[in-house]
Design a protein around this motif. Structure first.
Motif, mmCIF file in Angstrom:
data_model
loop_
_atom_site.group_PDB
_atom_site.id
_atom_site.type_symbol
_atom_site.label_atom_id
_atom_site.label_comp_id
_atom_site.label_asym_id
_atom_site.label_seq_id
_atom_site.Cartn_x
_atom_site.Cartn_y
_atom_site.Cartn_z
ATOM 1 N N ASP A 152 -43.391 4.305 -0.899
ATOM 2 C CA ASP A 152 -42.891 5.180 -0.856
ATOM 3 C C ASP A 152 -43.237 6.624 -0.175
ATOM 4 O O ASP A 152 -43.552 7.181 0.283
ATOM 5 C CB ASP A 152 -41.267 5.986 -1.897
ATOM 6 C CG ASP A 152 -40.264 5.106 -2.378
ATOM 7 O OD1 ASP A 152 -40.001 4.334 -0.610
ATOM 8 O OD2 ASP A 152 -39.026 5.176 -3.000
ATOM 9 N N LEU A 153 -44.777 7.452 -1.196
ATOM 10 C CA LEU A 153 -45.011 8.044 -0.750
ATOM 11 C C LEU A 153 -46.201 7.851 0.227
ATOM 12 O O LEU A 153 -46.355 8.639 1.271
ATOM 13 C CB LEU A 153 -46.531 8.329 -2.473
ATOM 14 C CG LEU A 153 -45.292 9.119 -3.106
ATOM 15 C CD1 LEU A 153 -46.732 8.489 -4.606
ATOM 16 C CD2 LEU A 153 -44.662 10.475 -3.275
ATOM 17 N N ARG A 154 -46.895 6.498 0.332
ATOM 18 C CA ARG A 154 -47.963 5.783 0.883
ATOM 19 C C ARG A 154 -46.424 6.034 2.724
ATOM 20 O O ARG A 154 -47.144 6.937 3.787
ATOM 21 C CB ARG A 154 -47.841 4.774 1.458
ATOM 22 C CG ARG A 154 -48.840 4.140 1.660
ATOM 23 C CD ARG A 154 -50.147 4.223 1.878
ATOM 24 N NE ARG A 154 -50.834 4.822 3.737
ATOM 25 C CZ ARG A 154 -52.153 5.225 3.721
ATOM 26 N NH1 ARG A 154 -52.682 5.673 2.685
ATOM 27 N NH2 ARG A 154 -52.986 4.597 4.731
ATOM 28 N N ASN B 223 -35.447 14.866 -5.963
ATOM 29 C CA ASN B 223 -35.162 14.983 -7.830
ATOM 30 C C ASN B 223 -35.291 13.354 -8.259
ATOM 31 O O ASN B 223 -34.076 12.920 -9.323
ATOM 32 C CB ASN B 223 -33.534 15.042 -7.998
ATOM 33 C CG ASN B 223 -32.500 13.824 -7.681
ATOM 34 O OD1 ASN B 223 -32.821 13.383 -6.865
ATOM 35 N ND2 ASN B 223 -31.345 14.530 -7.746
ATOM 36 N N GLU B 224 -36.100 12.375 -8.366
ATOM 37 C CA GLU B 224 -36.250 11.393 -8.506
ATOM 38 C C GLU B 224 -38.375 11.413 -8.210
ATOM 39 O O GLU B 224 -38.555 12.218 -7.446
ATOM 40 C CB GLU B 224 -36.006 10.062 -8.344
ATOM 41 C CG GLU B 224 -36.567 9.911 -6.509
ATOM 42 C CD GLU B 224 -35.785 8.696 -5.756
ATOM 43 O OE1 GLU B 224 -35.603 7.890 -6.873
ATOM 44 O OE2 GLU B 224 -35.058 8.533 -4.509
ATOM 45 N N ALA B 225 -39.083 10.594 -8.926
ATOM 46 C CA ALA B 225 -41.250 10.439 -8.794
ATOM 47 C C ALA B 225 -40.488 8.799 -8.408
ATOM 48 O O ALA B 225 -40.597 7.715 -9.284
ATOM 49 C CB ALA B 225 -41.253 10.389 -10.363
ATOM 50 N N LEU B 226 -40.590 9.173 -7.424
ATOM 51 C CA LEU B 226 -41.144 8.095 -5.852
ATOM 52 C C LEU B 226 -42.207 7.377 -6.502
ATOM 53 O O LEU B 226 -43.028 7.335 -6.659
ATOM 54 C CB LEU B 226 -41.037 8.754 -3.921
ATOM 55 C CG LEU B 226 -40.016 9.426 -4.148
ATOM 56 C CD1 LEU B 226 -40.363 10.381 -2.590
ATOM 57 C CD2 LEU B 226 -39.031 8.999 -4.019
ATOM 58 N N ASP B 227 -42.305 6.432 -5.623
ATOM 59 C CA ASP B 227 -43.202 5.072 -6.270
ATOM 60 C C ASP B 227 -44.694 5.288 -5.071
ATOM 61 O O ASP B 227 -43.879 5.944 -3.988
ATOM 62 C CB ASP B 227 -42.664 3.499 -6.653
ATOM 63 C CG ASP B 227 -42.500 2.909 -5.244
ATOM 64 O OD1 ASP B 227 -41.875 3.896 -3.898
ATOM 65 O OD2 ASP B 227 -41.405 2.360 -5.529
ATOM 66 N N ILE C 286 -49.958 16.286 0.639
ATOM 67 C CA ILE C 286 -50.152 16.286 -0.325
ATOM 68 C C ILE C 286 -49.477 15.852 -1.291
ATOM 69 O O ILE C 286 -47.905 16.427 -0.492
ATOM 70 C CB ILE C 286 -50.935 17.460 -0.831
ATOM 71 C CG1 ILE C 286 -50.474 18.623 -0.433
ATOM 72 C CG2 ILE C 286 -52.299 17.727 -0.626
ATOM 73 C CD1 ILE C 286 -50.351 19.969 -1.709
ATOM 74 N N CYS C 287 -49.036 14.844 -2.110
ATOM 75 C CA CYS C 287 -47.790 14.253 -2.938
ATOM 76 C C CYS C 287 -48.091 14.757 -4.832
ATOM 77 O O CYS C 287 -49.175 14.379 -4.423
ATOM 78 C CB CYS C 287 -46.722 13.893 -2.678
ATOM 79 S SG CYS C 287 -46.181 13.373 -0.705
ATOM 80 N N ASP D 134 -36.738 10.095 5.601
ATOM 81 C CA ASP D 134 -35.803 8.931 5.743
ATOM 82 C C ASP D 134 -36.985 7.735 4.934
ATOM 83 O O ASP D 134 -36.171 6.936 4.956
ATOM 84 C CB ASP D 134 -35.685 9.025 7.062
ATOM 85 C CG ASP D 134 -34.891 9.742 8.123
ATOM 86 O OD1 ASP D 134 -34.111 10.865 7.160
ATOM 87 O OD2 ASP D 134 -34.647 10.472 9.364
ATOM 88 N N ALA D 135 -38.523 8.567 4.768
ATOM 89 C CA ALA D 135 -38.951 7.390 4.254
ATOM 90 C C ALA D 135 -38.870 7.153 2.783
ATOM 91 O O ALA D 135 -39.276 5.774 2.420
ATOM 92 C CB ALA D 135 -40.518 8.124 5.184
ATOM 93 N N ALA D 136 -37.784 8.253 2.272
ATOM 94 C CA ALA D 136 -37.795 7.794 1.259
ATOM 95 C C ALA D 136 -36.526 7.400 0.679
ATOM 96 O O ALA D 136 -35.425 7.087 1.259
ATOM 97 C CB ALA D 136 -38.170 9.546 0.440
ATOM 98 N N THR D 137 -36.387 6.790 -0.210
ATOM 99 C CA THR D 137 -35.419 5.599 -0.929
ATOM 100 C C THR D 137 -34.116 6.274 -0.830
ATOM 101 O O THR D 137 -33.290 6.778 -1.130
ATOM 102 C CB THR D 137 -35.312 5.404 -2.521
ATOM 103 O OG1 THR D 137 -35.718 6.129 -3.432
ATOM 104 C CG2 THR D 137 -37.066 4.396 -2.749
#
Length: 372
Positions: A204-206, A197-201, A129-130, A220-223
């Motif tokens: 990125d979530l996928r 501390n950002e709302a990932l798009d 979950i995210c 590492d998968a996020a920005t």
């Protein structure tokens, strides 16, 4: 599509028809690699309900957060209650940030405000979950197993999650760092929990879901690197029976897997001659499935005789699981999910044409009148 089977006989049929859910669930045997992800470590918070088992992280956030994302793998061992796996409290607010379940449904709490989803949490099933949240409009999204299932707005718009608090995993705080209630304690397993501390798009979530392997890959998968990482959690203060257990990074989930690759074709299949030695007036079929298609009518098993091409079929009709017996069908309301390992069982009896449908260890439907 990928298929993994488990042997079955009359024993499971009897267990399900006798409504012995605990034993039927044990046949399901969930493990931590079935969703395409494995874990190098797992945080366990065992039963019974208590106020002793938790992880404490002081000064978890170094700056106020006007945007955030939280992702984790969960496997809960309770049902139909209000329990919370993460709570963050400051001296000015005990409900500064909370993630958990209320009446069995996932929710997020920010600065005393809450948004509760319509998604029911499943027991004994690893689920990814995210949540995202942004102070701009108080908006965010909720993702389950790689798919965004809800969007929301109006949750404490124009505010921020404040620094200087205590973060607790496994208990809900009614004051900064304490006043736990055992009836709100979280029971089960957690892995790969990270907060940004950002709302990932959505991309990125996928990516986090698909790459969350062995603890650190999800970060590492996020920005950006997470504000609070899974490594931070593992290295924090564990209380009571809370424990971090190491697991093989590449455990074997199944003895073998049958792969049926795309694109759609008529060449890929397995053929068995005379698989049944005698007529069956009762049957049970159980299997692990991971499909690579969506919202269509496809079938993973068909049994045909000279007198009937639809003697027995299992598959999906318009994206929902179904069973076909001698030209007749029963289609469930359960939508199949793409790229997610799912365990399903059907039973059928000629007496009343009745049976049950089980998903991931829980009976989700009963039916009758199917070729009695």
């Amino acid at each position: 599509a990928v298929v993994s089977t488990q042997s079955t006989g009359s024993s499971l049929r009897q267990l399900i028809f006798e409504d012995n859910h605990d034993e039927a669930r044990s046949f399901y045997r969930p493990n931590w690699s079935i969703y395409g992800s494995t874990y190098s470590s797992i945080l366990t918070l065992p039963s019974p309900a208590n106020t002793n088992n938790y992880v404490r992280i002081d000064e978890a956030f170094v700056t106020d957060m006007s945007d955030l994302t939280m992702c984790t793998w969960l496997q809960s061992s309770f049902a139909g209650t209000s329990r919370y796996f993460l709570s963050y409290a400051t001296s000015g607010g005990d409900n500064e940030l909370i993630f958990g379940e209320q009446d069995g449904k996932y929710g997020i709490w920010v600065r005393q405000g809450k948004w509760l989803s319509a998604v029911k949490a499943r027991r004994y099933v690893w689920t990814h979950i995210c949540w995202t949240w942004s102070s701009e409009g108080g908006s965010g999204v909720f993702q389950v197993n790689g798919e965004i299932v809800a969007e929301y707005s109006g949750l404490k718009a124009g505010t921020a999650v404040r620094t200087g608090g205590v973060l607790i995993i496994g208990q809900e705080q009614d004051s900064r760092g304490g006043r736990f209630n055992k009836d709100q304690s979280w029971l089960g397993k957690i892995s790969d929990l990270n907060i940004w501390n950002e709302a990932l798009d959505e991309k990125d979530l996928r990516s986090i879901f698909e790459q969350s392997d062995c603890g650190s890959v999800a970060a590492d998968a996020a920005t950006k690197s997470p504000t609070l990482s899974w490594s931070d959690v593992q290295n924090s203060q564990l209380e009571g029976a809370a424990a971090v257990k190491d697991k093989d990074c590449n455990p074997v989930a199944f003895n073998s897997i049958l792969s049926l690759p795309g694109p759609a074709n008529t060449e890929n299949y397995v053929r068995l001659f005379g698989p049944f030695a005698e007529d069956m007036s009762e049957l049970t079929m159980c299997v692990w499935l991971q499909s690579a298609f969506g919202d269509s009518s496809r079938y993973f098993l068909s049994y045909a005789t000279s007198g009937g091409d639809n003697e027995l079929i299992f598959g999906e009709k318009d994206g929902k699981y179904g069973i076909w017996v001698q030209q007749s069908k029963w289609v469930s309301d359960v939508e199949a999910r793409e790229n997610v390992w799912t365990h399903i069982c059907w039973t059928w009896s000629s007496e009343g044409g009745s049976g049950v449908f089980q998903v991931n260890g829980e009976i989700v439907a009963e039916y009758s009148g199917l070729k009695a």
